[in-house]
Motif scaffolding. Structure first.
Motif, PDB file in Angstrom:
ATOM      1  N   VAL A 136       8.504   0.633 -11.137  1.00  0.00           N
ATOM      2  CA  VAL A 136       7.715  -0.240 -10.248  1.00  0.00           C
ATOM      3  C   VAL A 136       6.240   0.134 -10.351  1.00  0.00           C
ATOM      4  N   GLU A 137       5.439  -0.823 -10.782  1.00  0.00           N
ATOM      5  CA  GLU A 137       4.012  -0.541 -10.971  1.00  0.00           C
ATOM      6  C   GLU A 137       3.338  -0.240  -9.628  1.00  0.00           C
ATOM      7  N   GLY A 138       2.481   0.770  -9.626  1.00  0.00           N
ATOM      8  CA  GLY A 138       1.764   1.116  -8.392  1.00  0.00           C
ATOM      9  C   GLY A 138       2.471   2.188  -7.584  1.00  0.00           C
ATOM     10  N   LEU A 139       3.774   2.373  -7.839  1.00  0.00           N
ATOM     11  CA  LEU A 139       4.477   3.468  -7.161  1.00  0.00           C
ATOM     12  C   LEU A 139       4.017   4.776  -7.806  1.00  0.00           C
ATOM     13  N   ARG A 140       3.652   5.765  -6.986  1.00  0.00           N
ATOM     14  CA  ARG A 140       3.162   7.043  -7.535  1.00  0.00           C
ATOM     15  C   ARG A 140       4.210   8.129  -7.458  1.00  0.00           C
ATOM     16  N   ARG A 141       5.067   8.062  -6.417  1.00  0.00           N
ATOM     17  CA  ARG A 141       5.997   9.177  -6.192  1.00  0.00           C
ATOM     18  C   ARG A 141       7.362   8.656  -5.758  1.00  0.00           C
ATOM     19  N   LEU A 142       8.387   9.370  -6.193  1.00  0.00           N
ATOM     20  CA  LEU A 142       9.769   8.982  -5.876  1.00  0.00           C
ATOM     21  C   LEU A 142      10.547  10.216  -5.434  1.00  0.00           C
ATOM     22  N   ARG A 143      11.307  10.080  -4.326  1.00  0.00           N
ATOM     23  CA  ARG A 143      12.153  11.188  -3.822  1.00  0.00           C
ATOM     24  C   ARG A 143      13.517  10.600  -3.440  1.00  0.00           C
ATOM     25  N   PHE A 144      14.494  11.463  -3.191  1.00  0.00           N
ATOM     26  CA  PHE A 144      15.787  10.986  -2.664  1.00  0.00           C
ATOM     27  C   PHE A 144      16.424  12.068  -1.796  1.00  0.00           C
ATOM     28  N   THR A 145      17.224  11.619  -0.812  1.00  0.00           N
ATOM     29  CA  THR A 145      17.982  12.562   0.044  1.00  0.00           C
ATOM     30  C   THR A 145      19.126  11.846   0.753  1.00  0.00           C
ATOM     31  N   SER A 146      20.226  12.338   1.012  1.00  0.00           N
ATOM     32  CA  SER A 146      20.707  13.688   0.776  1.00  0.00           C
ATOM     33  C   SER A 146      21.814  13.646  -0.277  1.00  0.00           C
ATOM     34  N   PRO A 147      21.696  14.458  -1.317  1.00  0.00           N
ATOM     35  CA  PRO A 147      22.702  14.447  -2.396  1.00  0.00           C
ATOM     36  C   PRO A 147      23.840  15.426  -2.122  1.00  0.00           C
TER      37      PRO A 147
ATOM     38  N   ILE B 297      20.092  15.541 -13.835  1.00  0.00           N
ATOM     39  CA  ILE B 297      19.228  16.718 -13.981  1.00  0.00           C
ATOM     40  C   ILE B 297      18.094  16.407 -14.965  1.00  0.00           C
ATOM     41  N   ASP B 298      18.421  15.718 -16.056  1.00  0.00           N
ATOM     42  CA  ASP B 298      17.391  15.357 -17.062  1.00  0.00           C
ATOM     43  C   ASP B 298      16.271  14.501 -16.487  1.00  0.00           C
ATOM     44  N   CYS B 299      16.573  13.757 -15.412  1.00  0.00           N
ATOM     45  CA  CYS B 299      15.545  12.901 -14.810  1.00  0.00           C
ATOM     46  C   CYS B 299      14.339  13.724 -14.358  1.00  0.00           C
ATOM     47  N   TYR B 300      14.590  14.978 -13.968  1.00  0.00           N
ATOM     48  CA  TYR B 300      13.475  15.837 -13.519  1.00  0.00           C
ATOM     49  C   TYR B 300      12.534  16.187 -14.670  1.00  0.00           C
ATOM     50  N   ALA B 301      13.001  15.999 -15.899  1.00  0.00           N
ATOM     51  CA  ALA B 301      12.115  16.235 -17.050  1.00  0.00           C
ATOM     52  C   ALA B 301      11.535  14.921 -17.555  1.00  0.00           C
ATOM     53  N   ARG B 302      12.302  13.829 -17.408  1.00  0.00           N
ATOM     54  CA  ARG B 302      11.918  12.542 -18.028  1.00  0.00           C
ATOM     55  C   ARG B 302      11.079  11.638 -17.128  1.00  0.00           C
ATOM     56  N   LEU B 303      11.276  11.719 -15.814  1.00  0.00           N
ATOM     57  CA  LEU B 303      10.630  10.759 -14.900  1.00  0.00           C
ATOM     58  C   LEU B 303       9.483  11.429 -14.141  1.00  0.00           C
ATOM     59  N   PRO B 304       8.237  11.261 -14.606  1.00  0.00           N
ATOM     60  CA  PRO B 304       7.122  11.992 -13.981  1.00  0.00           C
ATOM     61  C   PRO B 304       6.891  11.664 -12.511  1.00  0.00           C
ATOM     62  N   LYS B 305       7.296  10.449 -12.062  1.00  0.00           N
ATOM     63  CA  LYS B 305       7.076  10.114 -10.643  1.00  0.00           C
ATOM     64  C   LYS B 305       8.120  10.772  -9.747  1.00  0.00           C
TER      65      LYS B 305
ATOM     66  N   GLY C 146       0.780  -1.239   0.000  1.00  0.00           N
ATOM     67  CA  GLY C 146       0.000   0.000   0.000  1.00  0.00           C
ATOM     68  C   GLY C 146       0.806   1.281   0.000  1.00  0.00           C
ATOM     69  N   VAL C 147       2.156   1.176   0.088  1.00  0.00           N
ATOM     70  CA  VAL C 147       2.983   2.396   0.048  1.00  0.00           C
ATOM     71  C   VAL C 147       2.920   2.987  -1.356  1.00  0.00           C
ATOM     72  N   ARG C 148       2.780   4.309  -1.444  1.00  0.00           N
ATOM     73  CA  ARG C 148       2.653   4.974  -2.746  1.00  0.00           C
ATOM     74  C   ARG C 148       3.857   5.861  -3.061  1.00  0.00           C
ATOM     75  N   GLU C 149       4.665   6.191  -2.027  1.00  0.00           N
ATOM     76  CA  GLU C 149       5.822   7.063  -2.229  1.00  0.00           C
ATOM     77  C   GLU C 149       7.023   6.522  -1.483  1.00  0.00           C
ATOM     78  N   VAL C 150       8.179   6.449  -2.153  1.00  0.00           N
ATOM     79  CA  VAL C 150       9.404   6.067  -1.451  1.00  0.00           C
ATOM     80  C   VAL C 150      10.438   7.173  -1.583  1.00  0.00           C
ATOM     81  N   THR C 151      11.247   7.317  -0.515  1.00  0.00           N
ATOM     82  CA  THR C 151      12.381   8.236  -0.526  1.00  0.00           C
ATOM     83  C   THR C 151      13.650   7.400  -0.415  1.00  0.00           C
ATOM     84  N   LEU C 152      14.528   7.512  -1.411  1.00  0.00           N
ATOM     85  CA  LEU C 152      15.787   6.766  -1.401  1.00  0.00           C
ATOM     86  C   LEU C 152      16.769   7.515  -0.506  1.00  0.00           C
TER      87      LEU C 152
END
Ligand code: SF4
Length: 455
Positions: A241-252, A262-270, A203-209
């Motif tokens: 991953v099917e069913g995942l709605r949102r993706l984040r990461f920290t700390s870079p 940087i291009d990932c922010y344009a290419r990866l909608p999640k 049931g998790v919809r968002e993960v933060t790496l």
């Protein structure tokens, strides 16, 4: 069933490590309790990033030690970064501490606790006053990064942290992390994707790496592919991953932002429209003394590049004030850069001398008064800009993922925008775990208040 009180200080990585330890102990027949007075075992997972964090953990352990008078078989242990840096000294100096486990041995904690607790119960009154049953394990263990991968999810938990690597090979002169967390060790892409799939199935919809230097993930273990770094390959794999709605990461780290990322922010909608980009100082002279490996011009150019690719992106940062030798001019440069870049939010820290770090030996250590003055002043700058940025959202519809009850008002629900801003609203059970639009009606600075547009 013996009860364990597990207190965690510090960052999300520590929270993740504690979650795994709690899970291992539960699998061993121990019960996690929030009430320290009921505890048979006390474990404190520690942070060393600032002296204050260490003092808090030492104070708490000192206070809890009194419980042993009523329960001689109790076990007391330190885990994590301070355990790693101080090791056996903690058993030597604190009479009731039996266990010290470093940052590469969390997977051993349940074994060690079980051994010590059963031995103490067995010995009971036969335990001699001067007899010390203790275990200290702060050794390195290759592969330990793969041991933090299971979760104990709360009911309808919509978001989760996934630890993708441990350690850091950078040498920022103020930072104790490389010595407490060791060198960079990354997990395999396959094991991370499997973990994310398992979370989404529950049931998790968002993960933060998570990682201390997350965007340099795999630089020592995995090859580039089609010009893409291992981290970008990981983002793409998790994104699928099917069913995942949102993706984040920290700390870079700023140096890990190449064009492929940087291009990932344009290419990866999640991939959510938020980047946390630690700056630390707005003075090139201080950045050099911190060994941050970039200049303010490079940093600002990077922010601009990211904003060009994703104009709606929220940018947050970390800044240290009062670094040794920081002059009024240096501080003024930091203040001016903050006003130029206009961060959505910033975490301001007063410099804290850390043992065995180069900056601790530097001359020009500043007084706490000066550090506090600059801290308060910069906070005002940050808060004003954050308020102005949030006011721009009033009257607009923003998408949120509802995470559950608001921490500040149990009558309300809360969720986060793609920019990681908290939105509080009136809603019902049907909203929890869902992604939907909210009409923003007002803001108080850091929190937004809204009304669900539909659902
Ligand atoms: S990159 Fe971050 S974790 Fe690594 S040494 Fe620098 S401040 Fe510490």
């Amino acid at each position: 069933m013996p009860k364990v009180f597990l207190k965690t200080y510090g960052c999300q990585m520590n929270e993740r490590d504690s979650e795994q330890v709690a899970r291992d102990l539960a699998a061993r027949g121990y019960e996690i309790t929030q009430n320290e007075k009921q505890a048979d075992v006390v474990l404190i997972n520690t942070c060393s990033v600032r002296d204050l964090a260490e003092q808090k953990a030492l104070g708490k352990m000192g206070m809890l030690g009194r419980l042993r008078a009523r329960k001689p078989e109790m076990v007391f242990g330190f885990l994590g970064c301070m355990a790693q840096s101080r090791g056996g000294e903690l058993v030597r100096d604190i009479g009731h501490v039996d266990l010290v486990v470093g940052t590469q041995k969390f997977h051993k904690v349940a074994d060690y606790v079980d051994h010590l607790y059963k031995r103490r119960v067995e010995l009971g009154d036969r335990m001699m006053d001067d007899e010390r049953l203790s275990i200290v394990d702060v050794e390195e263990e290759p592969g330990s990064q793969e041991t933090i991968r299971e979760h104990t999810l709360k009911d309808r938990q919509a978001t989760a942290f996934v630890s993708i690597m441990q350690g850091c090979n950078m040498h920022c002169t103020f930072c104790i992390v490389p010595s407490t967390r060791g060198s960079e060790r990354s997990r395999s892409i396959a094991s991370i994707v499997e973990e994310v799939r398992g979370l989404v199935d529950k049931g998790v919809r968002e993960v933060t790496l998570l990682g201390q230097i997350v965007n340099l993930y795999g630089r020592h273990e995995f090859e580039k592919a089609d010009g893409k770094s291992p981290f970008v390959q990981l983002l793409e794999a998790v994104h699928e991953v099917e069913g995942l709605r949102r993706l984040r990461f920290t700390s870079p780290h700023p140096i890990g932002f190449r064009d492929d990322l940087i291009d990932c922010y344009a290419r990866l909608p999640k991939l959510m429209a938020h980047v946390h980009l630690p700056l630390q100082s707005g003075s090139d002279r201080i950045l050099k003394a911190m060994h941050r490996t970039y200049t303010t011009a490079k940093y600002e150019a990077l922010v601009e590049k990211i904003r060009n690719v994703r104009p709606d992106i929220a940018v947050t940062t970390d800044v240290i004030v009062g670094f040794p030798g920081e002059t009024e001019e240096d501080y003024a440069s930091t203040r001016a850069l903050m006003q130029r870049v206009r961060f959505d939010n910033a975490f301001i820290f007063r410099y804290s001398q850390r043992r065995d770090t180069p900056a601790a030996e530097l001359g020009g250590q500043l007084s706490e008064e000066v550090k506090d003055e600059r801290n308060q002043d910069l906070l005002e700058v940050v808060n004003q800009i954050a308020l102005e940025k949030n006011e721009e959202l009033v009257g607009r519809r923003v998408e949120i993922l509802c995470e559950g009850l608001s921490k500040s008002n149990a009558e309300r629900l809360m969720g986060r925008t793609p920019g990681n801003k908290i939105v509080i609203f009136e809603g019902g059970d049907r909203h929890i775990g869902e992604v939907f639009d909210v009409q923003i009606e007002r803001t108080t600075g850091f929190s937004l208040y809204g009304n669900p547009a539909v659902l």
